[in-house]
Scaffold this motif. Structure first.
Motif, mmCIF file in Angstrom:
data_model
loop_
_atom_site.group_PDB
_atom_site.id
_atom_site.type_symbol
_atom_site.label_atom_id
_atom_site.label_comp_id
_atom_site.label_asym_id
_atom_site.label_seq_id
_atom_site.Cartn_x
_atom_site.Cartn_y
_atom_site.Cartn_z
ATOM 1 N N TYR A 1 -7.087 -3.428 -1.958
ATOM 2 C CA TYR A 1 -8.153 -3.343 -0.958
ATOM 3 C C TYR A 1 -9.118 -4.523 -1.112
ATOM 4 N N HIS B 1 0.831 -1.215 0.000
ATOM 5 C CA HIS B 1 0.000 0.000 0.000
ATOM 6 C C HIS B 1 0.866 1.266 0.000
ATOM 7 N N TRP C 1 -4.520 0.188 -6.101
ATOM 8 C CA TRP C 1 -4.891 0.331 -4.699
ATOM 9 C C TRP C 1 -6.252 -0.323 -4.449
ATOM 10 N N ARG D 1 -10.064 -7.519 1.548
ATOM 11 C CA ARG D 1 -11.442 -7.834 1.947
ATOM 12 C C ARG D 1 -11.752 -9.311 1.673
#
Length: 173
Positions: free
Chosen positions: A144, A102, A140, A148
């Motif tokens: 993410y 990240h 990004w 998840r």
């Protein structure tokens, strides 16, 4: 005083967090709870204690890439009870690598933004830089979504860890 599933357990404000947290108050002393956890290891769980912290994770036979671990911090309160702060998270090495990715994407985005601004200021073409910046934003979102998905795959084991923690506390009572 019997301990029940706490009604004072704070719910998370939304479902966006990747590392769910909780806290609960228990009507027993911190040291007693810490010793209870220290003696409670059973298959498939590994329990480690470091000062006021308890780490509960799965043994090697039951672990997969997305296996979570439960970190508990147990503190005394003013009224002679204990407060447990719980944090579910992935393996610390995996979490560190994930955060490294990240920060790498964010750093590249900033560098590309500076490069695009410099090119624009010098009246040079900057379409490639903007395209790469857009790619960083997409990357990004992919990271993410990957996180998840991992949390979703680890959710059954999160419930197992939480149930083990609950049963350990109830066994003391």
């Amino acid at each position: 005083m019997p301990w029940k599933n706490p009604s004072n357990m704070k719910a998370l404000p939304n479902d966006i967090v990747l590392r769910p947290r909780f806290q609960m108050d228990i009507p027993y002393l911190k040291e007693t709870l810490l010793e209870t956890f220290e003696k409670s290891a059973r298959i498939p769980f590994i329990v480690k204690r470091l000062d006021d912290h308890v780490f509960i994770k799965f043994n090697v036979d039951h672990i997969h890439f997305w296996s979570p671990q439960l970190h508990l911090e147990i503190n005394d309160t003013e009224d002679g009870q204990s407060r447990i702060y719980g944090l579910f998270g992935p393996n610390p090495t995996l979490w560190t690598f994930f955060m490294f990715l990240h920060f790498g994407v964010a750093t590249l985005f900033i560098i590309l933004g500076i490069w695009a601004y410099s090119s624009a200021s010098l009246n040079k073409p900057f379409g490639i830089q903007l395209g790469l910046m857009l790619f960083m934003v997409l990357l990004w979102f992919v990271l993410y979504a990957f996180g998840r998905t991992g949390r979703h795959k680890g959710k059954p084991q999160m419930h197992e860890l939480y149930d083990f923690m609950k049963s350990t506390i109830e066994s003391y009572l």
